[in-house]
Design an enzyme around this catalytic site. Structure first.
Site: not given
Length: 635
Positions: A210, A416
């Site tokens: 991430k 996401s």
């Protein structure tokens, strides 16, 4: 003190009579004024409708010369677009993907359209998924027997993907076209923020891949970020080379070899990039715009009054003809399309961004509308706020519970939070080059005590508990507070992976293996069970209509659900699109000043990144940190 004058009964009668007459006079004048105003508006609307489009003759060339970025949805209102276009102001123009596809597919079957001319210099091409969808539409048009000619003064490699589908490609002798590969580079601010300014940025996340917030805490990309990015980018690039090779009947390996040997090749062409493009068989010849116009005039119907000397219709005028065929009173069952494009943020948001409340409201309208039988959610979003994403996901689940099938069509980017709002659909379609995944959560909290100390400002006070004021950004962040925030982020990640596991009918452990913030291409996502099948928007519409048992395509209508346009904006956009309206606006000082005041200004990347940092720390009532599901993963 003044004493009021008392009138007699006769005077009172005449004063009252005068007041009644005065009221009646004003009432009649108002009726006449508003009646004339209404008549004027109706006349202007009729004139605009009559003068807005010209008839299309046989042997006409359709000239597609798009200006601005390729988008799923306009980010400005209709009146503003019409005003600027009527005055010849193309700054801030946008091209809707749906319109471009509609025009290409309609021209394929239109006997009046002899050929299509692509002029792509001013197109700010989007991601690879939407480009491949347009390229496929051009290929279908060419396969129908229509000639397609592409011309450019200079083309980048994204524009070239579309041009490559043409029968012939011409480049200006002083122009150029180079294939260079895909790259993704960002600015990193740790040293500037922390060492120079004294701003301490605290990052809380789950998932080693991430990487969206890395620029605020690192000076360079992490090894994990580079590994993940190169993995999906290599897949997208190899597909791009394959698409070019197929369209131009070339060898993909030789295309790649030409890039590796670019310095030697350009030197051998004596620095002539245009000639090098011909040698590499990327274009068919070198011609000026005038020479291309003469060639098309010889092949088609010459027209001395036309801009390039041949009979033609522009993309905008052809689209206007198609729009006149739309029936607003169509009572056939509807397949609704809701566009979710841009960052996902809370509340009501304008087009071009996704609002937790505004987008959820559109989905709710589809659920409540008895004529809407099915829905396609078109997603082109890097994600954003977790709660706003969840608001939208809940509405998708509610639509399905109401018996209305939902299919997601992923555009260039559905990562996401963009994946969060997609996961509960009955089926997820993506292009092989869509960018998706990035299933992960993070939170950012910058604190400023060191920055304030540099200017002699300090924060001090008292609280009734040791956590009172603990989230004040002017104070150092306590380790215990960091523990609380990390717990919140961990919970958000469990929610994300748990919901994906339920929606995709897999275990949490299986989802975690392909999550942890890792970004995938559409092809890689399908291999890992995050996407169901490949296909564009039309494939998704056909699928959801079949799920709703709506029959053949002519038995239902497709309607985009968007915010209602005000009546005046509708009138003004129609008027400005007419020839008379355009003439008035071009010669109106008032209109020119208004247009100039509406010009949008693009922000540079650094300003955008810092604005994101600012939005990330805006307080949310009741929670210590705003949970974000965001991916900086576009091309």
């Amino acid at each position: 003190m003044n004493t009021p004058v008392r009138r007699g009964p006769i005077a009172e009668f005449f004063v009252g009579l005068w007041n009644v007459m005065n009221f009646t006079r004003r009432l009649i004048v108002n009726f006449i004024f508003f009646g004339l105003l209404l008549l004027f508006l109706l006349v202007m609307l009729a004139i605009a409708g009559a003068g807005g489009t010209k008839p299309i003759l046989d042997d006409t060339a359709l000239v597609i010369e798009p200006t601005g970025p390729l988008v799923e949805q306009y980010s400005s209102d209709a009146a503003e677009r019409a005003l600027k276009h009527a005055m010849g102001d193309r700054e801030g123009d946008e091209v809707q993907l749906r319109d471009l596809l509609r025009v290409l597919d309609a021209a394929k079957d239109d006997k009046r359209i002899e050929r299509v001319v692509l002029k792509l210099d001013r197109l700010q091409a989007g991601g690879m998924a939407s480009l491949r969808e347009v390229a496929a539409a051009i290929a279908r048009l060419k396969a129908s027997g229509k000639e397609v000619v592409a011309y450019g003064e200079a083309m980048d490699q994204k524009q070239y993907l579309l041009a490559a589908q043409a029968n012939e490609i011409y480049l200006d002798p002083m122009g150029g076209m180079l294939l260079e590969g895909l790259g993704r580079y960002r600015q990193y601010y740790r040293q500037g923020l922390q060492d120079k300014l004294g701003v301490d940025v605290h990052l809380f996340k789950v998932g080693e891949y991430k990487s969206a917030a890395e620029p605020y805490v690192l000076d360079a990309a992490s090894p994990q970020a580079k590994e993940a990015d190169l993995f999906w980018m290599s897949d997208v690039w190899q597909r791009y080379l394959g698409d070019l090779a197929k369209a131009r009947k070339l060898d993909a390996a030789k295309l790649a070899e030409g890039i590796d040997q670019l310095p030697a090749g350009i030197a051998a062409a004596q620095g002539d990039i245009a000639r090098y493009a011909v040698q590499q068989k990327l274009v068919d010849g070198l011609k000026t715009a005038e020479e291309v116009g003469d060639m098309l005039a010889e092949r088609g119907a010459a027209d001395s009054d036309a801009e390039d000397g041949y009979r033609q219709v522009s993309f905008e005028d052809y689209l206007a003809h198609l729009n006149t065929k739309l029936n607003p009173l169509d009572e056939r069952p509807k397949v609704a399309v809701v566009v979710a494009e841009g960052e996902i943020t809370g509340g009501e948001q304008p087009p071009g961004t996704v609002g937790g409340e505004s987008t959820a409201q559109l989905l709710r309208e589809a659920r409540d509308d008895e004529n809407v039988k099915a829905l396609v959610l078109r997603v082109d979003s890097p994600g954003g706020e977790v709660f706003a994403s969840e608001q939208i996901r809940r509405e998708i689940a509610a639509l399905k519970k109401a018996g209305k099938p939902v299919v997601v069509s992923m555009g260039d980017l559905a990562a996401s939070g963009g994946y969060w709002i997609s996961m509960n659909a009955d089926k997820i379609y993506a292009d092989e080059s869509t960018i998706t995944g990035s299933i992960g959560i993070f939170g950012l909290i910058p604190t400023f005590p060191r920055a304030l100390d540099k200017i002699g400002v300090h924060s001090d006070g008292v609280g009734t508990t040791r956590f009172a004021g603990a989230f004040d950004v002017t104070r150092p962040l306590q380790p215990e507070v960091g523990q609380v925030i990390q717990s919140v982020i961990d919970k958000g990640y469990r929610d994300f992976t748990g919901r994906v596991a339920t929606a995709r009918k897999r275990s949490v452990e299986q989802i975690d293996e392909v999550a942890r913030g890792r970004v995938w291409s559409g092809a890689q996502a399908k291999e890992r069970g995050l996407v169901d099948d490949f296909g564009g928007l039309q494939v998704a519409i056909d699928d959801v209509a079949q799920r709703a048992k709506l029959g053949k395509p002519d038995s239902y209508q497709v309607r985009y659900l968007e915010k209602d346009v005000a009546p005046f904006a509708q009138f003004f956009s129609h008027f400005a699109g007419s020839r008379m309206g355009a003439y008035w606006l071009q010669h109106s000082t008032f209109a020119q000043g208004l247009a100039q005041s509406l010009l949008p200004r693009a922000l540079p990347q650094t300003a955008q990144d810092l604005r994101f940092l600012q939005s990330a720390i805006e307080p949310t009532h009741g929670v210590p940190v705003k949970s974000l599901a965001y991916c900086f993963c576009g091309l």
